[in-house]
Design a protein around this motif. Structure first.
Motif, PDB file in Angstrom:
ATOM      1  N   HIS A  56       0.825  -1.203   0.000  1.00 46.52           N
ATOM      2  CA  HIS A  56       0.000   0.000   0.000  1.00 46.52           C
ATOM      3  C   HIS A  56       0.860   1.255   0.000  1.00 46.52           C
ATOM      4  O   HIS A  56       0.543   2.233  -0.694  1.00 46.52           O
ATOM      5  CB  HIS A  56      -0.947   0.007   1.185  1.00 46.52           C
ATOM      6  N   GLN A  59       2.277   1.597  -3.452  1.00 47.23           N
ATOM      7  CA  GLN A  59       1.208   1.986  -4.371  1.00 47.23           C
ATOM      8  C   GLN A  59       0.937   3.484  -4.246  1.00 47.23           C
ATOM      9  O   GLN A  59       0.760   4.179  -5.245  1.00 47.23           O
ATOM     10  CB  GLN A  59      -0.055   1.184  -4.081  1.00 47.23           C
ATOM     11  N   SER A  60       0.922   3.967  -3.031  1.00 46.32           N
ATOM     12  CA  SER A  60       0.702   5.391  -2.795  1.00 46.32           C
ATOM     13  C   SER A  60       1.833   6.212  -3.415  1.00 46.32           C
ATOM     14  O   SER A  60       1.592   7.258  -4.034  1.00 46.32           O
ATOM     15  CB  SER A  60       0.608   5.661  -1.297  1.00 46.32           C
ATOM     16  N   GLU A  63       1.339   6.438  -7.089  1.00 39.66           N
ATOM     17  CA  GLU A  63       0.276   7.385  -7.422  1.00 39.66           C
ATOM     18  C   GLU A  63       0.784   8.824  -7.357  1.00 39.66           C
ATOM     19  O   GLU A  63       0.458   9.641  -8.227  1.00 39.66           O
ATOM     20  CB  GLU A  63      -0.916   7.189  -6.493  1.00 39.66           C
ATOM     21  N   TYR A  64       1.603   9.135  -6.346  1.00 38.36           N
ATOM     22  CA  TYR A  64       2.174  10.485  -6.264  1.00 38.36           C
ATOM     23  C   TYR A  64       3.083  10.761  -7.457  1.00 38.36           C
ATOM     24  O   TYR A  64       3.062  11.852  -8.027  1.00 38.36           O
ATOM     25  CB  TYR A  64       2.957  10.672  -4.962  1.00 38.36           C
ATOM     26  N   ASP A  66       2.872   9.379 -10.402  1.00 39.30           N
ATOM     27  CA  ASP A  66       2.002   9.535 -11.581  1.00 39.30           C
ATOM     28  C   ASP A  66       1.421  10.939 -11.654  1.00 39.30           C
ATOM     29  O   ASP A  66       1.384  11.550 -12.725  1.00 39.30           O
ATOM     30  CB  ASP A  66       0.870   8.502 -11.559  1.00 39.30           C
ATOM     31  N   GLU A  67       0.968  11.452 -10.512  1.00 35.98           N
ATOM     32  CA  GLU A  67       0.423  12.808 -10.478  1.00 35.98           C
ATOM     33  C   GLU A  67       1.491  13.826 -10.858  1.00 35.98           C
ATOM     34  O   GLU A  67       1.228  14.771 -11.609  1.00 35.98           O
ATOM     35  CB  GLU A  67      -0.129  13.124  -9.092  1.00 35.98           C
ATOM     36  N   ASP A  70       2.154  13.576 -14.631  1.00 30.78           N
ATOM     37  CA  ASP A  70       1.048  14.186 -15.375  1.00 30.78           C
ATOM     38  C   ASP A  70       1.125  15.711 -15.303  1.00 30.78           C
ATOM     39  O   ASP A  70       0.934  16.402 -16.305  1.00 30.78           O
ATOM     40  CB  ASP A  70      -0.307  13.706 -14.854  1.00 30.78           C
TER      41      ASP A  70
END
Length: 77
Positions: A56, A59-60, A63-64, A66-67, A70
């Motif tokens: 987890h 995964q977090s 995600e950071y 990826d942000e 982007d």
């Protein structure tokens, strides 16, 4: 000796493959040999929870990232 395991060596190898430390393996085997199956199961459940927490967390972090990627891509447009 152990359910679905033919030997202590096979169980030990399975625990190594699952990332258990030498200390944890020794404690687990001791519990099982002493008839303390429930205590042994607790050790395994704790290890599973540790691994799940690591997943987890990673995964977090993904995600950071990826942000961030982007956001940086948008600024370059």
């Amino acid at each position: 000796m152990f359910t679905s395991y033919q030997s202590t060596e096979e169980l030990t190898q399975n625990l190594i493959d699952a990332g258990c430390s030498k200390e944890m393996i020794a404690c687990l085997l001791s519990c099982l040999l002493d008839g303390k199956k429930e205590e042994g199961l607790c050790w395994l459940q704790e290890r599973r929870a540790e691994l799940l927490n690591e997943i987890h967390k990673e995964q977090s972090e993904i995600e950071y990232l990826d942000e961030l990627l982007d956001s940086l891509k948008e600024k370059n447009k």
